[in-house]
Design an enzyme around this catalytic site. Structure first.
Site, PDB file in Angstrom:
ATOM      1  N   ALA A 137      -5.725 -56.831 144.529  1.00 21.10           N
ATOM      2  CA  ALA A 137      -4.907 -58.027 144.357  1.00 21.10           C
ATOM      3  C   ALA A 137      -5.597 -59.224 144.992  1.00 21.10           C
ATOM      4  O   ALA A 137      -6.428 -59.088 145.900  1.00 21.10           O
ATOM      5  CB  ALA A 137      -3.531 -57.815 144.972  1.00 21.10           C
ATOM      6  N   ARG A 139      -4.654 -61.325 147.059  1.00 19.52           N
ATOM      7  CA  ARG A 139      -4.425 -61.563 148.483  1.00 19.52           C
ATOM      8  C   ARG A 139      -5.403 -60.781 149.357  1.00 19.52           C
ATOM      9  O   ARG A 139      -5.494 -61.032 150.559  1.00 19.52           O
ATOM     10  CB  ARG A 139      -2.990 -61.197 148.841  1.00 19.52           C
ATOM     11  CG  ARG A 139      -2.626 -59.749 148.599  1.00 19.52           C
ATOM     12  CD  ARG A 139      -1.164 -59.490 148.949  1.00 19.52           C
ATOM     13  NE  ARG A 139      -0.759 -58.111 148.662  1.00 19.52           N
ATOM     14  CZ  ARG A 139      -0.308 -57.696 147.504  1.00 19.52           C
ATOM     15  NH1 ARG A 139      -0.223 -58.557 146.491  1.00 19.52           N
ATOM     16  NH2 ARG A 139       0.051 -56.436 147.320  1.00 19.52           N
ATOM     17  N   TYR A 140      -6.106 -59.828 148.748  1.00 22.81           N
ATOM     18  CA  TYR A 140      -7.061 -59.017 149.500  1.00 22.81           C
ATOM     19  C   TYR A 140      -8.505 -59.485 149.304  1.00 22.81           C
ATOM     20  O   TYR A 140      -9.331 -59.336 150.208  1.00 22.81           O
ATOM     21  CB  TYR A 140      -6.958 -57.541 149.103  1.00 22.81           C
ATOM     22  CG  TYR A 140      -5.601 -56.945 149.353  1.00 22.81           C
ATOM     23  CD1 TYR A 140      -5.072 -56.879 150.630  1.00 22.81           C
ATOM     24  CD2 TYR A 140      -4.845 -56.448 148.300  1.00 22.81           C
ATOM     25  CE1 TYR A 140      -3.825 -56.336 150.861  1.00 22.81           C
ATOM     26  CE2 TYR A 140      -3.595 -55.895 148.513  1.00 22.81           C
ATOM     27  CZ  TYR A 140      -3.085 -55.845 149.804  1.00 22.81           C
ATOM     28  OH  TYR A 140      -1.850 -55.309 150.029  1.00 22.81           O
ATOM     29  N   THR A 141      -8.843 -59.980 148.138  1.00 26.88           N
ATOM     30  CA  THR A 141     -10.236 -60.323 147.852  1.00 26.88           C
ATOM     31  C   THR A 141     -10.560 -61.732 148.318  1.00 26.88           C
ATOM     32  O   THR A 141      -9.681 -62.575 148.486  1.00 26.88           O
ATOM     33  CB  THR A 141     -10.518 -60.210 146.347  1.00 26.88           C
ATOM     34  OG1 THR A 141      -9.662 -61.113 145.640  1.00 26.88           O
ATOM     35  CG2 THR A 141     -10.271 -58.798 145.853  1.00 26.88           C
TER      36      THR A 141
END
Length: 764
Positions: A137, A139-141
Site C-alpha cells: 500500500a 502508506r508503506y512505500t
C-alpha cells in the site's frame, strides 16, 4: 353566553408562477443529445485519459504525478518520501480521481520489468515480475524521481511549455513536459479509449537517438534508412523477439501489427532452464499452465517442475524431462505453442499529435512529429534565455551607471522622497534599471566593481549574439539538437536487452508423439470395459473380469500408437493408449470415454500406426481392409466405417501386414473354414465390403449360417479354434488342408469343433 367561536383567517391564495418563456427553453431530440454527450465523453477519454501525447509520451495522470513529485522536491538526489504524500498532492491539486488508480499508475512507472526506463525510483515492495499486482500500500512505500525523469523536467522553468489552470483554477500545471528524448517510443504506452486504443512497444534509447540523428542529418530519409538503426522494439526482458524482419518492417510502415516474443532457455545437464520470460509474463503462471497439462496427462514428457528464481537469478524455471531420450527442442516447441512461454503483442501506434488530434502514426512520422516538438521546445528555450540575457544586460547597464556615479546615486537615495523617479530622470534610466539599483543594499552598491560588471556584460553579450544567430539559423538549431541528444544518449544509453532471433513458428506436439513408446496390451471385455497392461507377455484371457463379464478382444502395440475401437453398429472411435486404466484394476467403461449410439456395444480394438492395415468384417460375411488412419477420429461420437446389414453383428477387427504375406481364415457357424490370401480383399476407407466366404444367400438372409470367426496370420503361424471351453490347435500343415479362395465355401472342421466361438492366431 356561549363563547364565540374563533375563526381561522382564510389562507391567501398564491398566485401561479408565470409560465416559463418559450424562448428560455431549448428542445433537443434525445438522439441528438445522446450523440453529443457521448462524443464529448469520448473526446475526454481520448485526450485526457487514455492516449499519450507525442511530445512527452505521457498520459495526463502520469504527467501530473511527475510534475507533483518535482514540486515536492523529489529529485533523484533527494531523500525518499512516502508515496501517500505524492498521491495526496496529485489527486488534491491536479488529478481529482481515485487514489488507487493514481497509485497504480505510479507503481507502473516504478517497475523496471514494466517500464524500459523507469520514471519513479521506489523503495519498499513495488511488486515483482512474478506478480506485478503484489505491491504494498502507498502508506508503506517511498518514492522519488529517477535520473531519467529529469530529461522530462529539466527545461520546465525555461518557458518551453504552455501552462493551464488546474481543475479548480487555484494552481497552474504544464500542458506538456519538455522532453529531451522521444519518451513515447522509449517507454511505449498502452491504453483503451472510446473507439480506439494504443499499444506502443518500448524501444532502446541508443537506437532511437541514432534514428533521430539520421532524420536531422537527412530529413528525407526513408523508413528503410531508419530501420538500419531501429530494428525492433526493446522490451525490459531478455526474452527473444522472433518476429521476422519483414513483418517488423510492415508494422513500422503501417503503425499496426503484432509482435511475438519467446522465452530464453538453456540446457543444464538433462534439465531445461528457462532464464527469461516474455514481457509481462508471470513465472508462476507458466508453471501453472505446464502443471495443468501434466495433471491432465497431456504432457508425459515432463517429470517435474521447479521455480528456483531468486535475487541473483530473477527468472530460473527448471523443467525436468522424463528421460534423457526426450528431445528438448521438440518439448520446448510444444510448450511455446501451448503456454505463455511464447506470446504475441499487439502494436497500435495511436497517439495525440501536436495539433491536439489523435491519429495512427507510422515510425517515420512519429519521429518527425517528435523532432518538430523538440525543435519548437528548443526554440522557446533559447528565446526565453535570450530574453533573460537581454534583461540582465539592461540591468547591468544601469548598475554600471550607478558605479560610475556612486556618490551622486547615494546622495539622491538619501535626500529624495522619490529616488526612483530622480534616478530615472537624472541618469536616463528605465524603471527596471532604477528598481535594480534601489534593491541593492548600500554596502553592496559600494562594493560594485567595474571590472566584474564589464566582464559579465561581455560574456552575456557574446551569449546574446550566439542565441540570436542560432535562432535565425535552422542548421545551427539542428546542430544544437544533435549535441544535446548525444549528451543525453551518453548519460542514459544502454545496450539492447531483447535479442532478435528469427525462429520458425512453434507447433504443439501430437499427443502420441509425446508419449514414450512402451509396449502395452489393450484388453476389451464383452461389456465394454477397457484397460491397458504393460508389456506383451500378459495373457489377456487370464485377467479377472466383473461378474457376468468376460474377455472379448485385445490388441498389442505401444503406448504412443493409435488405438481404434469398433462398435456393434460399425462406427470407429479413437483413444490415447497411454491414458487407459491399469490392468491391475478391472478397467473403465468405454461409455464414459466415448458416446456411442443408444443400444450399441463395443466389438473390438486395434492398436498401431496410422498406416497399419486391418480387416473389418461383419458376421453377415462381408468385409474389407482399411487403415487405422482412415478409422481414426477426434469425435467422441465416432465415425461410420463398416456398413453392417440389418440384424448383423460386427466381429473384432484383425491386423493385416503385407498383403502378399498375410493369410485370412474364415470359419462359419456351420463348421466350415476356408483360408486364402489377404490380397483377395479390397482396400477401402469405408463401406460394406465384399463376401468373405461363399455362404448361400438364402441361408445368409435367414441368418441360418453366419461367420463365427475371422483371423489373419502369417506363414508358419498356428490357428487356435475355440469351441466352448475346448480349443483345437491347427499347425501349418493342418491349415494347408483348408486353403482355397474367397469364392469357396471351405471344408468342415473336425467333429466337436464345428460350433466355433472364435479363431485365434498363435505366433511362431
Amino acid at each position: 353566553m356561549s363563547p364565540r367561536k374563533k375563526t381561522m383567517p382564510a389562507k391567501k391564495r398564491r398566485k401561479p408562477a408565470p409560465a416559463a418563456s418559450a424562448a428560455r427553453l431549448e428542445t433537443v431530440p434525445v438522439a441528438a443529445f445522446s450523440e453529443r454527450a457521448y462524443l464529448d465523453y469520448s473526446m475526454y477519454v481520448i485526450l485526457d485519459r487514455a492516449l499519450p501525447h507525442v511530445g512527452d509520451g505521457l498520459k495526463p495522470v502520469q504527467r501530473r504525478i511527475i510534475y507533483a513529485m518535482s514540486e515536492l522536491g523529489l529529485s533523484a538526489a533527494a531523500k525518499f518520501k512516502k508515496s501517500a504524500r505524492t498521491v495526496g498532492d496529485v489527486i488534491g491539486k491536479f488529478h481529482p480521481h481515485g487514489d488507487s488508480a493514481c497509485y497504480e499508475a505510479m507503481v507502473l512507472m516504478a517497475q523496471s520489468f514494466s517500464y524500459r526506463y523507469p520514471l519513479v525510483d521506489g523503495q519498499g515492495n513495488w511488486g515483482s515480475a512474478d506478480d506485478p499486482k503484489s505491491f504494498a500500500a502507498m502508506r508503506y512505500t517511498e518514492s522519488r524521481l529517477t535520473r531519467y525523469a529529469q530529461t522530462l523536467l529539466a527545461e520546465l522553468e525555461h518557458g518551453t511549455v504552455d501552462w493551464a489552470p488546474n481543475f479548480d483554477g487555484t494552481l497552474q500545471e504544464p500542458k506538456l513536459l519538455p522532453a529531451q528524448l522521444p519518451n513515447i517510443l522509449l517507454n511505449g504506452a498502452s491504453g483503451i479509449a472510446v473507439g480506439m486504443a494504443t499499444d506502443i512497444p518500448p524501444h532502446n534509447l541508443r537506437e532511437v537517438v541514432a534514428a533521430c540523428m539520421e532524420l536531422l542529418r537527412h530529413p528525407r530519409a526513408t523508413l528503410k534508412d531508419i530501420l538500419r538503426h531501429i530494428q525492433a522494439p526493446d522490451f525490459p526482458t531478455d526474452a527473444e523477439i522472433i518476429t521476422p524482419a519483414e513483418e517488423i518492417r510492415a508494422i513500422y510502415a503501417s503503425g499496426g501489427g503484432s509482435l511475438r516474443m519467446r522465452a530464453a532457455w538453456e540446457r543444464e545437464g538433462s534439465d531445461i532452464i528457462v532464464t527469461a520470460l516474455p514481457h509481462q509474463v508471470s513465472g508462476s503462471r507458466i508453471l501453472e499452465q505446464i502443471a495443468a497439462q501434466m495433471l491432465a496427462k497431456k504432457l508425459p514428457l515432463v517429470e517435474d517442475l521447479r521455480d528456483e528464481s531468486d535475487h541473483e537469478s530473477p527468472t530460473r524455471l527448471v523443467i525436468v524431462p522424463r528421460s534423457n531420450r526426450v528431445n528438448a527442442d521438440e518439448l520446448m516447441a510444444h510448450l511455446f505453442a501451448t503456454t505463455d512461454l511464447e506470446r504475441s503483442y499487439r502494436v497500435n501506434m495511436n497517439a495525440i499529435g501536436l495539433d491536439g488530434r489523435p491519429r495512427l502514426f507510422d515510425l517515420r512520422s512519429l519521429l518527425l512529429e517528435w523532432l518538430r516538438f523538440r525543435a519548437e521546445t528548443l526554440k522557446r528555450r533559447l528565446a526565453d534565455r535570450l530574453e533573460r540575457v537581454s534583461q540582465r544586460l539592461h540591468v547591468l547597464d544601469g548598475l554600471l551607471v550607478a558605479f560610475l556615479n556612486i556618490d551622486e546615486v547615494i546622495r539622491i537615495i538619501r535626500e529624495s522622497d522619490e529616488p526612483k523617479k530622480r534616478l530615472m530622470k537624472r541618469f536616463r534610466l528605465s524603471e527596471i534599471q532604477a528598481s535594480a539599483i534601489l534593491e541593492i543594499r548600500l554596502r553592496q552598491l559600494a562594493r560594485l566593481e567595474e571590472i566584474r560588471i564589464r566582464a559579465e556584460q561581455e560574456d552575456l553579450a557574446t551569449e546574446r549574439q550566439w542565441l540570436q544567430t542560432t535562432l535565425k539559423s535552422k542548421a545551427r538549431m539542428k546542430t544544437v539538437m544533435r549535441k544535446e541528444l548525444e549528451q543525453v544518449e551518453a548519460d542514459f544509453g544502454d545496450p539492447r536487452r531483447s535479442p532478435l532471433r528469427e525462429r520458425e513458428a512453434a507447433r504443439a506436439l501430437d499427443q502420441t508423439a509425446m508419449v514414450p513408446a512402451e509396449p502395452v496390451t489393450v484388453v476389451l471385455s464383452r461389456r465394454g470395459w477397457i484397460r491397458g497392461a504393460k508389456g506383451h507377455e500378459i495373457d489377456p484371457t487370464s485377467l479377472s473380469f466383473k461378474s457376468g463379464d468376460g474377455y472379448l478382444d485385445s490388441a498389442r502395440g505401444r503406448t504412443n500408437q493409435l488405438l481404434v475401437v469398433m462398435d456393434s453398429t460399425g462406427r470407429s472411435y479413437s483413444l490415447p493408449a497411454h491414458n487407459l486404466a491399469s490392468a491391475r484394476s478391472q478397467g473403465e467403461p468405454l461409455s464414459s470415454l466415448l458416446h456411442p449410439p443408444t443400444g450399441a456395444s463395443f466389438a473390438g480394438v486395434m492398436l498401431g500406426e496410422e498406416t497399419t492395415r486391418c480387416l473389418l468384417c461383419s458376421d453377415a460375411g462381408y468385409g474389407f481392409i482399411s487403415t487405422l488412419g482412415e478409422l481414426a477420429t477426434r469425435n467422441k461420437k465416432g465415425k461410420s466405417a463398416l456398413r453392417v446389414p440389418a440384424q448383423a453383428g460386427v466381429l473384432p477387427p484383425q491386423p493385416v501386414g503385407d498383403l502378399d504375406d498375410t493369410w485370412v481364415a474364415v470359419a462359419t457357424t456351420a463348421g466350415n473354414m476356408v483360408v486364402y490370401a489377404a490380397s483377395e480383399l479390397p482396400l477401402l476407407p469405408r463401406g460394406k465390403g465384399i463376401k468373405l466366404v461363399n455362404i448361400p444367400g438364402n441361408r445368409l438372409n435367414k441368418r441360418e449360417e453366419l461367420v463365427a470367426g475371422v483371423v489373419t496370420f502369417l506363414e508358419g503361424d498356428r490357428i487356435r479354434v475355440h469351441a466352448g471351453k475346448r480349443y483345437l490347435n491347427l499347425r501349418p500343415a493342418d491349415i494347408d488342408h483348408f486353403l482355397g479362395s474367397r469364392e469357396n465355401r471351405g471344408l468342415k472342421l473336425p467333429r466337436g469343433f464345428r460350433m466355433v466361438d472364435r479363431l485365434e492366431r498363435v505366433s511362431r
